[in-house]
Design a protein around this motif. Structure first.
Motif, mmCIF file in Angstrom:
data_model
loop_
_atom_site.group_PDB
_atom_site.id
_atom_site.type_symbol
_atom_site.label_atom_id
_atom_site.label_comp_id
_atom_site.label_asym_id
_atom_site.label_seq_id
_atom_site.Cartn_x
_atom_site.Cartn_y
_atom_site.Cartn_z
ATOM 1 N N GLY A 109 0.664 -1.257 0.024
ATOM 2 C CA GLY A 109 0.123 0.084 0.040
ATOM 3 C C GLY A 109 0.900 1.326 0.136
ATOM 4 O O GLY A 109 1.308 1.903 -1.116
ATOM 5 N N THR A 110 0.942 1.947 1.251
ATOM 6 C CA THR A 110 1.623 3.272 1.179
ATOM 7 C C THR A 110 2.937 2.829 0.776
ATOM 8 O O THR A 110 3.634 3.853 0.210
ATOM 9 N N LEU A 111 3.897 2.213 1.364
ATOM 10 C CA LEU A 111 5.039 1.833 0.748
ATOM 11 C C LEU A 111 5.075 1.802 -0.525
ATOM 12 O O LEU A 111 6.321 2.361 -1.265
ATOM 13 N N TRP A 112 4.419 1.105 -1.274
ATOM 14 C CA TRP A 112 4.415 1.007 -2.818
ATOM 15 C C TRP A 112 4.219 2.285 -3.340
ATOM 16 O O TRP A 112 5.104 2.685 -4.334
ATOM 17 N N MET A 113 3.263 3.003 -2.853
ATOM 18 C CA MET A 113 3.048 4.259 -3.493
ATOM 19 C C MET A 113 4.341 5.507 -3.376
ATOM 20 O O MET A 113 4.932 6.057 -3.937
ATOM 21 N N VAL A 114 4.665 5.260 -2.087
ATOM 22 C CA VAL A 114 6.124 5.943 -1.807
ATOM 23 C C VAL A 114 7.339 5.609 -2.707
ATOM 24 O O VAL A 114 8.277 6.488 -3.113
ATOM 25 N N HIS A 115 7.425 4.399 -2.838
ATOM 26 C CA HIS A 115 8.494 3.826 -3.698
ATOM 27 C C HIS A 115 8.308 4.356 -5.111
ATOM 28 O O HIS A 115 9.396 4.635 -5.946
ATOM 29 N N ARG A 116 7.067 4.513 -5.503
ATOM 30 C CA ARG A 116 6.854 4.954 -6.999
ATOM 31 C C ARG A 116 6.789 6.542 -6.855
ATOM 32 O O ARG A 116 6.392 6.882 -8.063
ATOM 33 N N ARG A 117 7.221 7.026 -5.793
ATOM 34 C CA ARG A 117 7.172 8.770 -5.761
ATOM 35 C C ARG A 117 5.690 9.234 -5.889
ATOM 36 O O ARG A 117 5.647 10.290 -6.569
ATOM 37 N N MET A 118 4.725 8.393 -5.437
ATOM 38 C CA MET A 118 3.349 9.306 -5.609
ATOM 39 C C MET A 118 3.147 9.674 -4.077
ATOM 40 O O MET A 118 2.237 9.062 -3.216
ATOM 41 N N TYR A 119 3.776 10.657 -3.376
ATOM 42 C CA TYR A 119 3.742 10.929 -2.172
ATOM 43 C C TYR A 119 2.306 11.529 -1.534
ATOM 44 O O TYR A 119 1.950 11.022 -0.560
ATOM 45 N N LEU A 120 1.615 12.441 -2.390
ATOM 46 C CA LEU A 120 0.279 12.896 -2.053
ATOM 47 C C LEU A 120 -0.551 11.610 -1.670
ATOM 48 O O LEU A 120 -1.502 11.636 -0.984
ATOM 49 N N ALA A 121 -0.629 10.838 -2.821
ATOM 50 C CA ALA A 121 -1.439 9.554 -2.608
ATOM 51 C C ALA A 121 -1.159 8.563 -1.536
ATOM 52 O O ALA A 121 -1.952 8.076 -0.771
ATOM 53 N N ALA A 122 -0.009 8.629 -1.135
ATOM 54 C CA ALA A 122 0.394 7.900 -0.081
ATOM 55 C C ALA A 122 0.036 8.078 1.070
ATOM 56 O O ALA A 122 -0.270 7.574 2.101
ATOM 57 N N ILE A 123 0.214 9.623 1.312
ATOM 58 C CA ILE A 123 -0.428 10.226 2.525
ATOM 59 C C ILE A 123 -1.844 9.976 2.749
ATOM 60 O O ILE A 123 -2.315 9.649 3.874
ATOM 61 N N GLY A 124 -2.559 10.251 1.497
ATOM 62 C CA GLY A 124 -4.102 10.191 1.535
ATOM 63 C C GLY A 124 -4.428 8.514 1.942
ATOM 64 O O GLY A 124 -5.225 8.393 2.810
ATOM 65 N N PHE A 125 -3.763 7.636 1.558
ATOM 66 C CA PHE A 125 -4.002 6.238 1.766
ATOM 67 C C PHE A 125 -3.872 5.644 3.175
ATOM 68 O O PHE A 125 -4.358 5.006 3.681
ATOM 69 N N TYR A 126 -2.590 6.515 3.566
ATOM 70 C CA TYR A 126 -2.011 6.034 5.155
ATOM 71 C C TYR A 126 -2.998 6.684 5.713
ATOM 72 O O TYR A 126 -3.623 5.754 6.928
ATOM 73 N N LEU A 127 -3.565 7.833 5.693
ATOM 74 C CA LEU A 127 -4.713 8.416 6.670
ATOM 75 C C LEU A 127 -5.984 7.562 6.487
ATOM 76 O O LEU A 127 -6.506 7.124 7.552
ATOM 77 N N VAL A 128 -6.515 7.222 5.377
ATOM 78 C CA VAL A 128 -7.465 6.348 5.259
ATOM 79 C C VAL A 128 -7.646 5.191 6.077
ATOM 80 O O VAL A 128 -8.224 4.640 6.812
ATOM 81 N N THR A 129 -6.156 4.537 5.911
ATOM 82 C CA THR A 129 -6.212 3.070 6.274
ATOM 83 C C THR A 129 -5.970 3.238 7.824
ATOM 84 O O THR A 129 -5.844 2.135 8.482
ATOM 85 N N THR A 130 -5.604 4.410 8.274
ATOM 86 C CA THR A 130 -5.370 4.545 9.766
ATOM 87 C C THR A 130 -6.483 5.131 10.449
ATOM 88 O O THR A 130 -6.975 4.462 11.527
ATOM 89 N N LEU A 131 -7.285 6.029 9.827
ATOM 90 C CA LEU A 131 -8.511 6.401 10.580
ATOM 91 C C LEU A 131 -9.641 5.518 10.542
ATOM 92 O O LEU A 131 -10.360 5.807 11.207
ATOM 93 N N LEU A 132 -9.841 5.136 9.298
ATOM 94 C CA LEU A 132 -11.088 4.114 8.990
ATOM 95 C C LEU A 132 -11.118 3.070 10.143
ATOM 96 O O LEU A 132 -12.278 2.951 10.796
ATOM 97 N N PRO A 133 -10.255 2.314 10.723
ATOM 98 C CA PRO A 133 -10.456 1.449 11.689
ATOM 99 C C PRO A 133 -10.629 1.951 13.084
ATOM 100 O O PRO A 133 -11.401 1.739 13.952
ATOM 101 N N ILE A 134 -9.970 3.287 13.339
ATOM 102 C CA ILE A 134 -10.236 4.018 14.460
ATOM 103 C C ILE A 134 -11.710 4.386 14.440
ATOM 104 O O ILE A 134 -12.337 4.312 15.550
ATOM 105 N N LEU A 135 -12.141 4.882 13.501
ATOM 106 C CA LEU A 135 -13.637 5.340 13.548
ATOM 107 C C LEU A 135 -14.605 4.288 13.724
ATOM 108 O O LEU A 135 -15.604 4.444 14.310
#
Length: 186
Positions: free
Chosen positions: A71-97
Motif C-alpha cells: 500500500g503506502t510503501l508501494w506508493m512512496v517507492h513509486r514517488r506518489m507522495y500525496l496519494a501515499a499520505i491520503g492512503f495512509y490516513l484512510v487506512t489508519t483513520l477508518l479502523p479507528i472510526l
C-alpha cells in the motif's frame, strides 16, 4: 570550432554526451517512450499493465499485488507522495472510526481490508495517471527541448528506495507516539 562553442552542432565530439548516446537533438520520443523514462525500473512490466504497446486502447490491468501487500510503501517507492499520505490516513483513520462507533471485529477487519483491495484494483490506473501528469508538466515546462525533457523525467521519475526507509521511520514514529497517547489517556 571549439567543442565548448554553443554554435557547434551536436555530434560525436560533444564531451557532455554519454558514450554511445544519441546526439540527434531533433528526434523527439513518443509519449510511450517518455513514460518508460518516468517509470524507471520495471518499465516493461508497466507498459504491459497499461497496454501501451497494444494496437487497441485498453484500460490498465486491474490487480497490482505490490500495491495490495504494501500500500503506502508501494506508493512512496513509486514517488506518489500525496496519494501515499491520503492512503495512509484512510487506512489508519477508518479502523479507528469503526472502533469509536463500536463496530464488531469483522467490520474492523473489513474496514482495514477494503481500502487495500480498492488500491490493488486501481493502482495501475492511478500510477498511469501520476506518470502521465508528470510527463505533461515536464513537456509543458520544457517544450521543444527533448534532451531537457529526458533529463527532467529521469530526475523526477523512477523509484526511490530511500523514501521507503524514511516512510517506515515515520510510520513507526507515529505508531510510537500514538501508543504513548493512548496509554496516557487510559
Amino acid at each position: 570550432m571549439s567543442t565548448l562553442d554553443p554554435q557547434t552542432s551536436p555530434g560525436s565530439e560533444n564531451p557532455y554526451l554519454a558514450p554511445g548516446a544519441d546526439a540527434d537533438v531533433g528526434t523527439a520520443l513518443e509519449d510511450a517512450d517518455y513514460l518508460t523514462l518516468v517509470v524507471g525500473p520495471n518499465a516493461a512490466a508497466y507498459r504491459r499493465f497499461w497496454h501501451v504497446d497494444s494496437a487497441l486502447p485498453k484500460p490498465p490491468r486491474r490487480w497490482n499485488w505490490p500495491a495490495f501487500l504494501f500500500g503506502t510503501l508501494w506508493m512512496v517507492h513509486r514517488r506518489m507522495y500525496l496519494a501515499a499520505i491520503g492512503f495512509y490516513l484512510v487506512t489508519t483513520l477508518l479502523p479507528i472510526l469503526m472502533l469509536l462507533v463500536d463496530a464488531g471485529i469483522p467490520q474492523i477487519a473489513f474496514g482495514m481490508l477494503l481500502p487495500r483491495i480498492a488500491l490493488a484494483i486501481f493502482a495501475n490506473a492511478l500510477y498511469l495517471r501520476h506518470c502521465s501528469r508528470l510527463l505533461a508538466r515536464v513537456q509543458a515546462t520544457h517544450a521543444g527541448q527533448p534532451n531537457r525533457i529526458r533529463a527532467e523525467l529521469l530526475r523526477r521519475g523512477g523509484t526511490r528506495a530511500s523514501a521507503v526507509v524514511v516512510c517506515l521511520g515515520l510510520i513507526y514514529a507515529l505508531r510510537y507516539i500514538t501508543q504513548g497517547l493512548l496509554q496516557t489517556y487510559h
